[in-house]
Scaffold this active site. Structure first.
Site, PDB file in Angstrom:
ATOM      1  N   HIS A  72       0.862  -1.184   0.000  1.00 54.16           N
ATOM      2  CA  HIS A  72       0.000   0.000   0.000  1.00 54.16           C
ATOM      3  C   HIS A  72       0.899   1.234   0.000  1.00 54.16           C
ATOM      4  O   HIS A  72       1.658   1.443   0.937  1.00 54.16           O
ATOM      5  CB  HIS A  72      -0.935   0.006   1.211  1.00 54.16           C
ATOM      6  CG  HIS A  72      -2.177  -0.819   1.004  1.00 54.16           C
ATOM      7  ND1 HIS A  72      -3.400  -0.456   1.511  1.00 54.16           N
ATOM      8  CD2 HIS A  72      -2.366  -1.985   0.335  1.00 54.16           C
ATOM      9  CE1 HIS A  72      -4.308  -1.356   1.143  1.00 54.16           C
ATOM     10  NE2 HIS A  72      -3.704  -2.313   0.444  1.00 54.16           N
ATOM     11  N   TYR A 200      -9.935   5.758   5.968  1.00 55.34           N
ATOM     12  CA  TYR A 200     -10.267   6.192   7.335  1.00 55.34           C
ATOM     13  C   TYR A 200     -11.341   7.273   7.171  1.00 55.34           C
ATOM     14  O   TYR A 200     -11.057   8.357   6.652  1.00 55.34           O
ATOM     15  CB  TYR A 200      -9.034   6.757   8.036  1.00 55.34           C
ATOM     16  CG  TYR A 200      -7.982   5.709   8.337  1.00 55.34           C
ATOM     17  CD1 TYR A 200      -7.009   5.374   7.401  1.00 55.34           C
ATOM     18  CD2 TYR A 200      -7.977   5.032   9.564  1.00 55.34           C
ATOM     19  CE1 TYR A 200      -6.058   4.401   7.668  1.00 55.34           C
ATOM     20  CE2 TYR A 200      -7.011   4.060   9.844  1.00 55.34           C
ATOM     21  CZ  TYR A 200      -6.064   3.750   8.893  1.00 55.34           C
ATOM     22  OH  TYR A 200      -5.124   2.790   9.159  1.00 55.34           O
ATOM     23  N   PRO A 292      -6.672   0.874  17.547  1.00 55.98           N
ATOM     24  CA  PRO A 292      -6.249   0.343  16.244  1.00 55.98           C
ATOM     25  C   PRO A 292      -6.217   1.376  15.112  1.00 55.98           C
ATOM     26  O   PRO A 292      -5.845   1.052  13.997  1.00 55.98           O
ATOM     27  CB  PRO A 292      -7.289  -0.742  15.965  1.00 55.98           C
ATOM     28  CG  PRO A 292      -8.480  -0.345  16.744  1.00 55.98           C
ATOM     29  CD  PRO A 292      -7.981   0.394  17.944  1.00 55.98           C
ATOM     30  N   LYS A 296      -0.956   0.205  14.863  1.00 59.09           N
ATOM     31  CA  LYS A 296       0.376   0.192  15.469  1.00 59.09           C
ATOM     32  C   LYS A 296       0.612  -0.968  16.429  1.00 59.09           C
ATOM     33  O   LYS A 296       1.710  -1.093  16.980  1.00 59.09           O
ATOM     34  CB  LYS A 296       0.619   1.520  16.212  1.00 59.09           C
ATOM     35  CG  LYS A 296       0.782   2.697  15.270  1.00 59.09           C
ATOM     36  CD  LYS A 296       1.985   2.529  14.371  1.00 59.09           C
ATOM     37  CE  LYS A 296       1.951   3.478  13.185  1.00 59.09           C
ATOM     38  NZ  LYS A 296       2.677   2.942  12.051  1.00 59.09           N
ATOM     39  N   TYR A 384       2.810   6.745  10.022  1.00 60.50           N
ATOM     40  CA  TYR A 384       2.039   5.583   9.556  1.00 60.50           C
ATOM     41  C   TYR A 384       2.950   4.481   8.982  1.00 60.50           C
ATOM     42  O   TYR A 384       2.789   3.295   9.305  1.00 60.50           O
ATOM     43  CB  TYR A 384       1.022   6.017   8.494  1.00 60.50           C
ATOM     44  CG  TYR A 384      -0.093   5.018   8.276  1.00 60.50           C
ATOM     45  CD1 TYR A 384       0.082   3.911   7.451  1.00 60.50           C
ATOM     46  CD2 TYR A 384      -1.323   5.168   8.915  1.00 60.50           C
ATOM     47  CE1 TYR A 384      -0.920   2.976   7.276  1.00 60.50           C
ATOM     48  CE2 TYR A 384      -2.343   4.243   8.730  1.00 60.50           C
ATOM     49  CZ  TYR A 384      -2.135   3.155   7.912  1.00 60.50           C
ATOM     50  OH  TYR A 384      -3.139   2.220   7.734  1.00 60.50           O
TER      51      TYR A 384
END
Ligand code: APR
Ligand code: PHB
Length: 389
Positions: A72, A200, A292, A296, A384
């Site tokens: 990704h 998200y 979540p 991580k 991230y």
């Protein structure tokens, strides 16, 4: 019975540490409370940072990951009908890999078994003894018999509900905790993901997340009350609510189907300090928990495993204890940065009961700033894809 490193817990932390130590000729025994089938039945997020990928490669368990993992190069963030992309590659030169954590655990079990690893399942009544001495040991019950395992070190990889953290006397440890006033209702469905990248999604109705395990297996979540009973949600009700929280184009493109798993997960931030007590070293969820939102959990366990493995390797190679002595401080320095990012991203994207209209406007303004500012996007992307070890 005797070993060099006794590992409590056969989840990703314990298994990865066991495999890395094995490859250095360091003997371990893994004591796992549940059956292997139960451990592999857990549905967990699968966003792997580059640091974890390197560890899995070093452990020789990246074969299936290399062929089945999905790189990704960015992620999507939406608010109501607005959506924008955080381009990991352009902002950091790095990406993440999407590969189910269950598959990571499965690959680790396969590697340990292929090497004749000492794995004990369904052990009961594990008790860590003399951890603050030079001769620690573990007692436990296995197949109806009480056992005693002498060792040099103990790795507490037994998760949030394990025995290791509680072995450290309360006077010698300090905990930090934030329990969020909501949970995530998650659904697994054998449907094509609504997007090639994770979304998200913030909305007036609350947070939602669109993820995947493979091109025919999707993972979706919606924010819900922490006490929500998943049985109270029909599939149809879930899909309707999910659609209401997505941008129109994604809501219309969503392919729904029967859920093959439905569950509610609570959200919590938690850290215990220190992560060491004598010859006992805490690793992974035994020492810290993150919500979540930033994926991580496993990735922070991975850096613990890295620091502990390096410390144990140095000790066994040359008796050098410096890295073991620095373990807790080094691990916590990275843990707290993961805690901060996970807390920040959760606070940004979720509704909080009792939030004022001003608070909601602050969230919306920050998302709009994120949508328009490269520096803000770079900060998110760096966290991230994974901060350095
Ligand atoms: N004795 C033996 N085993 C125990 C005990 C005990 N007293 N208590 C718990 N365990 C086992 C659990 O059954 C579990 O299999 O320890 C294991 C801990 O595994 P995880 O909870 O998965 O924790 P960890 O290995 O640190 O994983 C870190 O990966 O699992 C994901 O996202 C998850 O954040 C988590 C991350
Ligand atoms: C998941 O795929 O389950 C997942 C992905 C990203 C997250 C959390 C969960 O931040």
């Amino acid at each position: 019975m005797r070993t060099q490193v006794a590992i409590i817990g056969g989840g990703p932390s314990g298994l990865l540490l066991s495999q890395l130590l094995h490859l250095q000729g360091i003997k371990t025994v893994v004591l796992e409370r549940r059956s292997k089938a139960h451990v592999l039945s857990r549905i967990r997020a699968g966003v792997l940072e580059t640091g974890l990928l390197s560890l899995l490669r070093a452990a020789g368990v990246d074969g299936r990951l290399a062929s089945e993992g999905i790189p990704h190069h960015g992620t999507l963030i939406s608010y109501e009908d607005m959506m924008f992309r955080i381009d990991f590659e352009a902002l950091t030169g790095r990406s993440v890999m999407v590969y189910g954590q269950t598959e990571v655990t499965r690959d680790l079990y396969a590697a340990r078994e292929a090497c004749g690893g000492e794995l004990r399942f369904e052990v009961q009544d594990v008790s860590i003894c003399a951890a603050d001495s030079a001769a620690p040991y573990v007692i436990y019950t296995h197949e109806g018999q009480q056992k005693r395992l002498e060792c040099d070190f103990i790795a507490g990889c037994d998760g949030f509900h394990g025995v290791s953290r509680k072995t450290i006397p309360p006077r010698a440890r300090r905990t930090f905790e934030k329990v969020y006033p909501f949970g995530w209702l998650g659904v697994l469905s054998e449907t094509p993901p609504v997007s090639d990248e994770i979304i998200y999604a913030g909305s007036e109705r609350g947070f939602a997340l669109c993820s995947m395990r493979n091109p025919l297996l999707s993972r979706y979540y919606i924010q819900c009350p922490a006490s929500e009973d998943p049985a109270g949600w029909s599939d149809e009700a879930f899909w309707t609510e999910l659609r209401s929280r997505l941008p129109r184009a994604q809501a219309e493109a969503l392919v729904t189907g029967p859920s093959v798993e439905k569950s509610v997960a609570p959200l919590r931030s938690f850290v215990t300090e220190p992560m060491r007590w004598g010859r006992l070293f805490l690793c992974g969820d035994a020492a810290h928990i993150v919500p979540p939102t930033g994926a991580k959990g496993l990735n922070t366990a991975a850096s613990d495993v890295h620091y502990l493995f390096e410390g144990l390797r140095a000790w066994y190679e040359s008796g050098d204890a410096h890295q073991l002595d620095a373990y807790s401080e080094r691990a916590l320095a990275r843990v707290w940065k993961a805690e901060r990012f996970s807390w920040w991203f959760t606070s940004l994207m979720h509704h909080f009961p009792g939030q004022s209209d001003f608070d909601r406007r602050m969230q919306r303004a920050e998302i709009e700033f994120l949508a328009s500012n490269r520096a803000a996007q770079q900060a998110l992307a760096e966290n991230y894809v994974g901060l350095p070890y």
